[in-house]
Motif scaffolding. Structure first.
Motif, PDB file in Angstrom:
ATOM      1  N   PRO A  29       0.790  -0.980  -0.165  1.00  0.00           N
ATOM      2  CA  PRO A  29       0.340   0.147  -0.159  1.00  0.00           C
ATOM      3  C   PRO A  29       0.628   1.412  -0.001  1.00  0.00           C
ATOM      4  CG  PRO A  29      -0.730  -1.801   1.306  1.00  0.00           C
ATOM      5  CD  PRO A  29       0.267  -2.555   1.150  1.00  0.00           C
ATOM      6  N   ARG A  30       1.912   1.494   0.559  1.00  0.00           N
ATOM      7  CA  ARG A  30       2.546   1.591   0.723  1.00  0.00           C
ATOM      8  C   ARG A  30       4.026   2.649  -0.158  1.00  0.00           C
ATOM      9  NH1 ARG A  30       4.231   2.800   7.020  1.00  0.00           N
ATOM     10  NH2 ARG A  30       5.187   5.125   6.653  1.00  0.00           N
ATOM     11  N   ALA A  31       4.244   2.246  -1.468  1.00  0.00           N
ATOM     12  CA  ALA A  31       5.215   1.433  -2.235  1.00  0.00           C
ATOM     13  C   ALA A  31       5.617   2.800  -2.107  1.00  0.00           C
ATOM     14  CB  ALA A  31       4.250   1.337  -3.445  1.00  0.00           C
ATOM     15  N   VAL A  32       5.899   3.735  -2.784  1.00  0.00           N
ATOM     16  CA  VAL A  32       6.754   4.466  -2.551  1.00  0.00           C
ATOM     17  C   VAL A  32       7.817   5.165  -1.668  1.00  0.00           C
ATOM     18  CG1 VAL A  32       7.455   7.088  -3.135  1.00  0.00           C
ATOM     19  CG2 VAL A  32       5.676   5.653  -4.640  1.00  0.00           C
ATOM     20  N   GLN A  33       7.178   5.143  -0.257  1.00  0.00           N
ATOM     21  CA  GLN A  33       8.128   5.117   0.831  1.00  0.00           C
ATOM     22  C   GLN A  33       8.657   4.155   1.336  1.00  0.00           C
ATOM     23  OE1 GLN A  33       4.326   6.074   0.501  1.00  0.00           O
ATOM     24  NE2 GLN A  33       3.802   7.493   1.870  1.00  0.00           N
ATOM     25  N   LEU A  39      15.926   1.032  -0.427  1.00  0.00           N
ATOM     26  CA  LEU A  39      16.772   1.762  -1.557  1.00  0.00           C
ATOM     27  C   LEU A  39      18.030   2.030  -0.563  1.00  0.00           C
ATOM     28  CD1 LEU A  39      15.092   3.360  -4.909  1.00  0.00           C
ATOM     29  CD2 LEU A  39      15.746   1.279  -4.946  1.00  0.00           C
ATOM     30  N   ALA A  40      17.907   3.096  -0.692  1.00  0.00           N
ATOM     31  CA  ALA A  40      18.544   3.134   0.443  1.00  0.00           C
ATOM     32  C   ALA A  40      19.395   2.516   1.566  1.00  0.00           C
ATOM     33  CB  ALA A  40      17.648   4.699   1.848  1.00  0.00           C
ATOM     34  N   ARG A 116      10.883   1.806   7.790  1.00  0.00           N
ATOM     35  CA  ARG A 116      12.391   1.244   8.439  1.00  0.00           C
ATOM     36  C   ARG A 116      12.426  -0.073   8.795  1.00  0.00           C
ATOM     37  NH1 ARG A 116      12.278   2.398  14.700  1.00  0.00           N
ATOM     38  NH2 ARG A 116      12.604   4.780  13.611  1.00  0.00           N
ATOM     39  N   LYS A 117      11.760  -0.995   8.576  1.00  0.00           N
ATOM     40  CA  LYS A 117      12.292  -2.313   7.646  1.00  0.00           C
ATOM     41  C   LYS A 117      12.419  -2.509   6.308  1.00  0.00           C
ATOM     42  CE  LYS A 117      10.148  -7.462   8.030  1.00  0.00           C
ATOM     43  NZ  LYS A 117       8.946  -8.171   7.778  1.00  0.00           N
ATOM     44  N   ALA A 118      12.113  -1.831   5.638  1.00  0.00           N
ATOM     45  CA  ALA A 118      12.423  -2.019   3.718  1.00  0.00           C
ATOM     46  C   ALA A 118      13.759  -1.311   4.247  1.00  0.00           C
ATOM     47  CB  ALA A 118      11.447  -0.995   2.824  1.00  0.00           C
ATOM     48  N   PHE A 119      14.421  -0.405   4.544  1.00  0.00           N
ATOM     49  CA  PHE A 119      15.723  -0.346   4.684  1.00  0.00           C
ATOM     50  C   PHE A 119      16.815  -1.102   5.522  1.00  0.00           C
ATOM     51  CE2 PHE A 119      19.569   0.838   7.451  1.00  0.00           C
ATOM     52  CZ  PHE A 119      19.743   2.340   6.310  1.00  0.00           C
TER      53      PHE A 119
END
Length: 210
Positions: A29-33, A39-40, A116-119
Protein backbone atom coordinates in the motif's frame (compact mmCIF):
# COMPACT_ATOMS: atom_id res chain seq x y z
CA UNK A 1 38.80 -6.39 -15.79
CA UNK A 2 38.57 -2.59 -15.48
CA UNK A 3 35.86 -0.44 -13.90
CA UNK A 4 33.63 -0.47 -16.97
CA UNK A 5 33.94 -4.23 -17.46
CA UNK A 6 32.62 -5.00 -13.96
CA UNK A 7 29.40 -3.02 -14.48
CA UNK A 8 27.37 -6.07 -15.59
CA UNK A 9 28.06 -7.60 -12.17
CA UNK A 10 25.64 -5.03 -10.76
CA UNK A 11 22.77 -6.78 -12.53
CA UNK A 12 23.75 -10.08 -10.94
CA UNK A 13 23.85 -8.36 -7.53
CA UNK A 14 20.09 -7.84 -7.65
CA UNK A 15 18.91 -11.11 -9.21
CA UNK A 16 17.31 -13.42 -6.64
CA UNK A 17 15.68 -12.48 -3.32
CA UNK A 18 17.03 -8.97 -3.87
CA UNK A 19 14.87 -8.13 -6.89
CA UNK A 20 11.99 -10.19 -5.52
CA UNK A 21 12.04 -7.94 -2.42
CA UNK A 22 12.00 -4.84 -4.64
CA UNK A 23 9.00 -6.22 -6.57
CA UNK A 24 7.13 -7.08 -3.37
CA UNK A 25 7.68 -3.58 -2.00
CA UNK A 26 6.09 -1.93 -5.06
CA UNK A 27 2.95 -4.05 -4.51
CA UNK A 28 2.46 -2.78 -0.93
CA UNK A 29 0.00 0.00 0.00
CA UNK A 30 2.87 2.44 0.73
CA UNK A 31 4.87 1.44 -2.31
CA UNK A 32 6.90 4.62 -2.82
CA UNK A 33 7.88 5.23 0.81
CA UNK A 34 8.71 1.58 1.44
CA UNK A 35 10.67 1.25 -1.80
CA UNK A 36 12.71 4.37 -1.03
CA UNK A 37 13.60 2.88 2.35
CA UNK A 38 14.71 -0.30 0.59
CA UNK A 39 16.83 1.67 -1.88
CA UNK A 40 18.49 3.57 0.98
CA UNK A 41 19.48 0.24 2.52
CA UNK A 42 20.78 -1.05 -0.82
CA UNK A 43 22.84 2.11 -1.30
CA UNK A 44 24.46 1.97 2.13
CA UNK A 45 25.07 -1.78 2.03
CA UNK A 46 26.59 -1.80 -1.47
CA UNK A 47 28.84 1.19 -0.79
CA UNK A 48 30.04 -0.18 2.53
CA UNK A 49 30.34 -3.73 1.17
CA UNK A 50 32.55 -2.75 -1.76
CA UNK A 51 34.72 -0.57 0.50
CA UNK A 52 35.17 -3.44 2.97
CA UNK A 53 35.95 -5.96 0.24
CA UNK A 54 38.47 -3.60 -1.35
CA UNK A 55 40.11 -3.26 2.07
CA UNK A 56 40.26 -7.03 2.48
CA UNK A 57 41.62 -7.45 -1.06
CA UNK A 58 44.27 -4.79 -0.40
CA UNK A 59 45.28 -6.51 2.84
CA UNK A 60 45.51 -9.85 1.04
CA UNK A 61 47.53 -8.26 -1.75
CA UNK A 62 50.03 -7.04 0.84
CA UNK A 63 50.53 -10.63 1.97
CA UNK A 64 50.32 -12.37 -1.42
CA UNK A 65 51.07 -10.35 -4.56
CA UNK A 66 48.11 -10.60 -6.98
CA UNK A 67 50.52 -10.34 -9.91
CA UNK A 68 50.07 -8.82 -13.36
CA UNK A 69 46.39 -8.44 -14.47
CA UNK A 70 47.41 -9.58 -17.97
CA UNK A 71 48.76 -12.87 -16.59
CA UNK A 72 46.01 -15.51 -16.50
CA UNK A 73 48.09 -17.50 -14.01
CA UNK A 74 48.43 -14.65 -11.52
CA UNK A 75 47.15 -15.00 -7.95
CA UNK A 76 44.43 -12.43 -8.67
CA UNK A 77 43.05 -14.55 -11.50
CA UNK A 78 43.40 -17.77 -9.50
CA UNK A 79 41.20 -16.24 -6.77
CA UNK A 80 38.58 -15.49 -9.42
CA UNK A 81 38.77 -19.08 -10.73
CA UNK A 82 38.13 -20.35 -7.20
CA UNK A 83 35.06 -18.11 -7.02
CA UNK A 84 33.89 -19.57 -10.35
CA UNK A 85 34.22 -23.10 -8.95
CA UNK A 86 32.15 -22.17 -5.89
CA UNK A 87 29.44 -20.63 -8.07
CA UNK A 88 29.38 -23.66 -10.37
CA UNK A 89 28.88 -25.88 -7.31
CA UNK A 90 26.06 -23.64 -6.09
CA UNK A 91 24.33 -23.78 -9.50
CA UNK A 92 24.61 -27.59 -9.56
CA UNK A 93 23.16 -27.81 -6.04
CA UNK A 94 20.18 -25.66 -7.05
CA UNK A 95 19.55 -27.88 -10.09
CA UNK A 96 19.71 -31.10 -8.09
CA UNK A 97 17.39 -29.75 -5.39
CA UNK A 98 15.15 -27.76 -7.74
CA UNK A 99 12.01 -29.66 -6.69
CA UNK A 100 12.45 -28.73 -3.03
CA UNK A 101 14.05 -25.29 -3.26
CA UNK A 102 11.78 -22.57 -1.87
CA UNK A 103 12.24 -18.81 -1.53
CA UNK A 104 13.30 -17.56 1.93
CA UNK A 105 10.34 -17.49 4.34
CA UNK A 106 11.06 -13.89 5.31
CA UNK A 107 9.96 -12.78 1.83
CA UNK A 108 6.40 -13.58 2.88
CA UNK A 109 6.54 -10.95 5.64
CA UNK A 110 7.43 -8.03 3.40
CA UNK A 111 3.89 -7.09 2.32
CA UNK A 112 3.37 -5.40 5.70
CA UNK A 113 6.79 -3.74 5.83
CA UNK A 114 7.23 -0.06 6.69
CA UNK A 115 10.13 2.09 5.39
CA UNK A 116 12.31 1.23 8.40
CA UNK A 117 11.92 -2.50 7.87
CA UNK A 118 12.47 -2.04 4.14
CA UNK A 119 15.73 -0.24 4.91
CA UNK A 120 16.87 -3.18 7.06
CA UNK A 121 15.91 -5.61 4.29
CA UNK A 122 17.98 -3.55 1.83
CA UNK A 123 20.98 -3.94 4.10
CA UNK A 124 20.36 -7.64 4.63
CA UNK A 125 19.90 -8.71 1.01
CA UNK A 126 23.31 -7.27 0.18
CA UNK A 127 25.44 -7.86 3.26
CA UNK A 128 24.33 -11.37 4.24
CA UNK A 129 23.73 -12.92 0.81
CA UNK A 130 26.69 -15.18 -0.12
CA UNK A 131 26.29 -14.42 -3.83
CA UNK A 132 26.53 -10.66 -3.29
CA UNK A 133 29.49 -11.04 -0.96
CA UNK A 134 31.25 -13.06 -3.66
CA UNK A 135 30.42 -10.42 -6.28
CA UNK A 136 31.68 -7.55 -4.11
CA UNK A 137 34.84 -9.49 -3.30
CA UNK A 138 35.36 -10.06 -7.03
CA UNK A 139 34.95 -6.34 -7.64
CA UNK A 140 37.38 -5.57 -4.81
CA UNK A 141 39.98 -8.06 -6.09
CA UNK A 142 39.69 -6.72 -9.64
CA UNK A 143 40.09 -3.10 -8.58
CA UNK A 144 43.07 -3.83 -6.34
CA UNK A 145 44.54 -6.13 -8.99
CA UNK A 146 44.28 -3.24 -11.49
CA UNK A 147 45.59 -0.63 -9.01
CA UNK A 148 42.28 1.26 -9.25
CA UNK A 149 40.80 3.46 -6.52
CA UNK A 150 37.37 3.27 -4.87
CA UNK A 151 36.17 5.88 -7.37
CA UNK A 152 36.33 3.19 -10.06
CA UNK A 153 33.68 1.25 -8.12
CA UNK A 154 31.15 4.11 -8.14
CA UNK A 155 29.63 3.19 -11.55
CA UNK A 156 29.15 -0.38 -10.28
CA UNK A 157 27.47 0.91 -7.10
CA UNK A 158 25.29 3.32 -9.07
CA UNK A 159 24.11 0.66 -11.50
CA UNK A 160 23.31 -1.72 -8.63
CA UNK A 161 21.07 0.97 -7.13
CA UNK A 162 19.46 1.62 -10.53
CA UNK A 163 18.65 -2.09 -11.00
CA UNK A 164 17.15 -2.17 -7.50
CA UNK A 165 15.02 0.86 -8.38
CA UNK A 166 13.63 -0.58 -11.64
CA UNK A 167 10.41 -2.03 -10.14
CA UNK A 168 9.60 1.34 -8.54
CA UNK A 169 10.48 3.25 -11.72
CA UNK A 170 8.32 0.91 -13.82
CA UNK A 171 5.38 1.36 -11.44
CA UNK A 172 5.73 5.14 -11.51
CA UNK A 173 6.04 5.25 -15.31
CA UNK A 174 3.29 2.80 -16.21
CA UNK A 175 0.90 3.27 -13.30
CA UNK A 176 -2.04 0.85 -13.13
CA UNK A 177 -0.65 -1.36 -15.89
CA UNK A 178 2.45 -2.04 -13.81
CA UNK A 179 0.37 -2.55 -10.65
CA UNK A 180 -1.43 -5.42 -12.34
CA UNK A 181 1.73 -7.04 -13.73
CA UNK A 182 3.98 -6.80 -10.66
CA UNK A 183 2.08 -9.37 -8.51
CA UNK A 184 2.29 -11.90 -11.37
CA UNK A 185 6.03 -11.32 -11.70
CA UNK A 186 6.40 -11.60 -7.92
CA UNK A 187 4.56 -14.93 -7.84
CA UNK A 188 6.57 -16.35 -10.77
CA UNK A 189 9.92 -15.45 -9.22
CA UNK A 190 8.79 -16.98 -5.92
CA UNK A 191 7.86 -20.31 -7.50
CA UNK A 192 10.96 -20.41 -9.73
CA UNK A 193 13.56 -19.29 -7.19
CA UNK A 194 15.77 -22.28 -8.04
CA UNK A 195 15.93 -21.18 -11.68
CA UNK A 196 16.68 -17.59 -10.67
CA UNK A 197 19.55 -18.82 -8.48
CA UNK A 198 21.02 -20.88 -11.31
CA UNK A 199 20.80 -17.94 -13.72
CA UNK A 200 22.62 -15.76 -11.19
CA UNK A 201 25.46 -18.27 -10.86
CA UNK A 202 25.81 -18.88 -14.61
CA UNK A 203 25.75 -15.18 -15.53
CA UNK A 204 28.29 -14.39 -12.83
CA UNK A 205 30.61 -17.17 -14.01
CA UNK A 206 30.46 -15.84 -17.58
CA UNK A 207 31.19 -12.30 -16.39
CA UNK A 208 34.21 -13.39 -14.34
CA UNK A 209 35.69 -15.53 -17.12
CA UNK A 210 35.09 -12.79 -19.70
Amino acid sequence: MDGLQILPLAITMMVGPQIISAIIFVTTPRAVQVSLGFLAGITLATTAGVAIMMGLAAALNNVVDFGDPSDNGSVGHIIQYVLVALLAAAALKNWIKRESVEPPKWLGTLMNADPRKAFKVGLMVILVMPSDLVIMMTVGVNLIHSDASFVAALPFIGLTILVAALPLLIRMLFGHHAEGAMPKIRDWTNTHSWLVNIIVCVVFIILILA
